[in-house]
Design an enzyme around this catalytic site. Structure first.
Site, PDB file in Angstrom:
ATOM      1  N   TRP A 164      26.589  88.170  64.853  1.00 45.29           N
ATOM      2  CA  TRP A 164      26.859  88.419  63.428  1.00 45.29           C
ATOM      3  C   TRP A 164      25.707  87.976  62.532  1.00 45.29           C
ATOM      4  CZ3 TRP A 164      30.520  90.110  59.897  1.00 45.29           C
ATOM      5  CH2 TRP A 164      30.463  89.562  58.616  1.00 45.29           C
TER       6      TRP A 164
ATOM      7  N   ARG B 159      27.243  75.448  46.674  1.00 51.32           N
ATOM      8  CA  ARG B 159      26.463  75.892  47.828  1.00 51.32           C
ATOM      9  C   ARG B 159      25.274  76.787  47.477  1.00 51.32           C
ATOM     10  NH1 ARG B 159      31.675  78.273  48.305  1.00 51.32           N
ATOM     11  NH2 ARG B 159      31.686  80.516  47.979  1.00 51.32           N
ATOM     12  N   ASP B 160      24.449  77.029  48.507  1.00 47.80           N
ATOM     13  CA  ASP B 160      23.346  77.984  48.497  1.00 47.80           C
ATOM     14  C   ASP B 160      22.154  77.522  47.652  1.00 47.80           C
ATOM     15  OD1 ASP B 160      25.336  79.367  49.857  1.00 47.80           O
ATOM     16  OD2 ASP B 160      25.843  80.649  48.164  1.00 47.80           O
TER      17      ASP B 160
ATOM     18  N   ASN C 205      24.952  87.536  58.154  1.00 45.38           N
ATOM     19  CA  ASN C 205      25.176  87.825  56.736  1.00 45.38           C
ATOM     20  C   ASN C 205      23.950  87.432  55.921  1.00 45.38           C
ATOM     21  OD1 ASN C 205      27.185  85.384  57.369  1.00 45.38           O
ATOM     22  ND2 ASN C 205      26.873  85.184  55.186  1.00 45.38           N
ATOM     23  N   ASP C 206      24.078  86.586  54.925  1.00 44.90           N
ATOM     24  CA  ASP C 206      23.000  86.406  53.935  1.00 44.90           C
ATOM     25  C   ASP C 206      21.596  86.144  54.504  1.00 44.90           C
ATOM     26  OD1 ASP C 206      25.452  86.021  52.728  1.00 44.90           O
ATOM     27  OD2 ASP C 206      24.985  84.049  51.933  1.00 44.90           O
TER      28      ASP C 206
ATOM     29  N   PHE D  22      25.345  76.550  55.909  1.00 51.15           N
ATOM     30  CA  PHE D  22      25.499  77.691  55.002  1.00 51.15           C
ATOM     31  C   PHE D  22      24.152  78.041  54.359  1.00 51.15           C
ATOM     32  CE2 PHE D  22      30.323  78.005  53.911  1.00 51.15           C
ATOM     33  CZ  PHE D  22      30.612  78.182  55.244  1.00 51.15           C
ATOM     34  N   SER D  23      24.197  79.026  53.485  1.00 50.58           N
ATOM     35  CA  SER D  23      22.966  79.614  52.959  1.00 50.58           C
ATOM     36  C   SER D  23      22.077  78.630  52.218  1.00 50.58           C
ATOM     37  CB  SER D  23      23.310  80.773  52.035  1.00 50.58           C
ATOM     38  OG  SER D  23      23.698  81.869  52.830  1.00 50.58           O
TER      39      SER D  23
ATOM     40  N   GLU E 115      27.558  82.851  43.932  1.00 51.79           N
ATOM     41  CA  GLU E 115      26.970  82.543  45.229  1.00 51.79           C
ATOM     42  C   GLU E 115      25.483  82.916  45.191  1.00 51.79           C
ATOM     43  OE1 GLU E 115      30.378  82.768  48.482  1.00 51.79           O
ATOM     44  OE2 GLU E 115      29.830  84.771  47.841  1.00 51.79           O
TER      45      GLU E 115
HETATM   46  C1  FRU Z   1      27.595  84.470  50.585  1.00 47.16           C
HETATM   47  C2  FRU Z   1      28.163  83.245  51.279  1.00 47.16           C
HETATM   48  C3  FRU Z   1      27.484  81.981  50.778  1.00 47.16           C
HETATM   49  C4  FRU Z   1      27.662  81.025  51.919  1.00 47.16           C
HETATM   50  C5  FRU Z   1      27.545  81.927  53.119  1.00 47.16           C
HETATM   51  C6  FRU Z   1      28.402  81.524  54.282  1.00 47.16           C
HETATM   52  O1  FRU Z   1      27.786  85.650  51.270  1.00 47.16           O
HETATM   53  O2  FRU Z   1      29.566  83.180  51.091  1.00 47.16           O
HETATM   54  O3  FRU Z   1      27.970  81.514  49.539  1.00 47.16           O
HETATM   55  O4  FRU Z   1      26.697  80.025  51.914  1.00 47.16           O
HETATM   56  O5  FRU Z   1      27.903  83.228  52.680  1.00 47.16           O
HETATM   57  O6  FRU Z   1      28.114  82.270  55.421  1.00 47.16           O
END
Ligand code: FRU
Length: 469
Positions: A19, A146-147, A21-22, A86-87, A200
């Site tokens: 998988w 976060r992030d 994502n960001d 996380f991000s 985010e």
């Molecule tokens: C955005 C998010 C971030 C977080 C990450 C977790 O898509 O929700 O805020 O850090 O993905 O995978």
């Protein structure tokens, strides 16, 4: 290894398996571009988050590297990132590469804190003993904290972190002289009431004379299209004056974009080319998620903000076809335009045409039961990507506003890959990004015009080679 390669892309970044994502930690380090990403190496679904890692010399050809960060670390004061790294972002200091990420824990309170990992070679990262470097959200934030995105300005380090309070998304602002000790400076920007109740992945950066802030808003549980706000940054007052704003992308599959500044001084953005509510047929083949092509953020000669596909993408081109000066009335197949991994660049002369709805049908099956439509509606001044018959994926209709240039011309530049379509309108004034999952054999292209003819000034088409073995 993935089970089946049928949905694999030709020239977009995607995880080797599992998988994605960001985008995270997007940075140029020792001359090479590094891209990290939210990653679950063990399944094609979201799970305990790792940071996947790849690098590139040109942002086009990528080399996968070992996973950079994994969850589950125990410190004297308890666990910090048992549920995921996380991000976050990356920055170079004293030749070391620092990753700033959110430690997410389901055992600890508060659940989200900011952490650091460092590397001397850009490949092996060691988590900092002093983690977490920010161990609690400030009074203006909440447990959703976060992030972190970090940058350097005037010999100081700055950071924005996404959060919320009282129903408003916020970018919280921090300052540091050493990346380890952080001082909270206040809310640098927040939702005007219509821009989400949680922000985010905020990213704040200089763009020519101004600054720009991008973020990915949530509305309740729902994630929505990323926004850019232009304004002035006052570092002394810790305030970003929030001026004009717009959507960065009008398609369904674009989320959590992040930017870097490179050695050439370009501000380049890359985004997750999916989002939380995307359909992901590739999960059955043990992988999911991809990145958009990199886009340079800049202004055009009329002072308009544009997102331009980076120059380096031209190195993918082969088999050029060009057609000049012809009219379309009704539907016409153009065999020279066929293909599933192609770039198409078309100039229409709207001022000298009488059709009010015209456009393209891409990835068409022979009987046209499958097709991905791009319609230009000149009355409502909208570009419409219609996925109703596009195949297995999402089937929505996505609209972006446009203005034909002062001389009545419209340019569309399309990047098609095996399972994606990125539409750049008028050289990046608007962008519409979607994943599409037609049959591999659905490859034909039509041009069409309703209620009269459309004048086509020029068409350039290239096949785009694969960067993956
Ligand atoms: C955005 C998010 C971030 C977080 C990450 C977790 O898509 O929700 O805020 O850090 O993905 O995978």
């Amino acid at each position: 290894k993935v089970k089946n390669t049928k949905y694999r892309l030709n020239y977009h970044m995607m995880p080797p398996v599992g998988w994605m994502n960001d985008p995270n930690g997007f940075v140029q380090y020792n001359g090479e571009y590094h891209l990290f990403y939210q990653h679950n190496p063990y399944a094609a679904q979201w799970g305990p988050m790792h940071w996947g890692h790849a690098k590139s010399r040109d942002l086009v050809n990528w080399e996968h590297l070992p996973v950079a960060l994994a969850p589950s670390e125990y410190y004297d004061n308890g666990t910090i990132d048992d549920h995921g790294c996380f991000s976050g972002s990356a920055i170079e200091k004293d030749s070391e590469l620092y990753l700033l990420y959110t430690g997410h824990s389901i055992e600890r309170n508060p659940m989200q804190v900011q952490c650091i990992a460092k590397s001397r070679d850009g490949i092996d990262f060691i988590k900092e003993n002093q983690n977490p470097v920010i161990d609690h959200f400030p009074k203006d934030g909440s447990k959703d904290f976060r992030d972190p995105k970090v940058w350097e300005y005037d010999n100081q380090y700055y950071m924005v972190v996404g959060s919320n309070k009282d129903g408003k998304g916020k970018a919280l602002f921090y300052q540091s002289s050493n990346l380890i000790e952080w001082e909270y400076r206040g809310v640098v920007a927040e939702s005007n009431g219509k821009q989400g109740d949680m922000w985010e992945c905020p990213d704040l950066f200089p763009l020519e004379e101004e600054h720009a802030l991008i973020f990915s808003p949530m509305y309740g549980e729902k994630n929505e299209k990323p926004i850019i706000i232009f304004g002035e940054m006052d570092y002394k007052k810790a305030k970003f004056s929030q001026g004009k704003s717009m959507l960065l992308d009008y398609g369904h599959d674009f989320y959590a974009p992040q930017t870097l500044i490179d050695e050439k001084g370009r501000r380049i953005m890359i985004g997750w080319m999916d989002m939380w509510f995307s359909k992901r047929p590739s999960e059955e083949d043990d992988w999911a998620g991809a990145m958009t092509i990199p886009r340079e953020l800049t202004y055009n000669q009329n002072g308009k903000f544009v997102q331009k596909p980076i120059e380096e993408l031209k190195t993918l081109r082969k088999n050029h076809h060009q057609m000049e000066g012809f009219d379309i009335d009704g539907v016409q197949r153009l065999p020279d335009l066929d293909g599933s991994a192609t770039e198409l660049c078309i100039d229409f002369d709207i001022a000298n045409s009488d059709s009010s709805v015209f456009g393209l049908q891409l990835r068409c099956s022979k009987d046209r039961s499958e097709k991905t439509m791009i319609k230009v509606d000149t009355i409502n001044e909208e570009i419409i990507v219609d996925l109703t018959s596009a195949g297995k994926g999402e089937s929505g209709i996505h609209k972006a506003p446009y203005r034909s240039n002062t001389n009545g011309k419209l340019n569309l530049r399309l990047f098609l890959d095996t399972t994606s379509l990125e539409v750049f309108v008028n050289h990046g004034e608007q962008v519409i990004t979607n994943r599409i999952y037609p049959h591999a054999s659905s490859n034909e292209v039509d041009l069409f015009a309703e209620g009269g003819k459309i004048k086509v000034l020029n068409v350039d088409k290239w096949s785009l080679r694969s960067v993956w073995k």
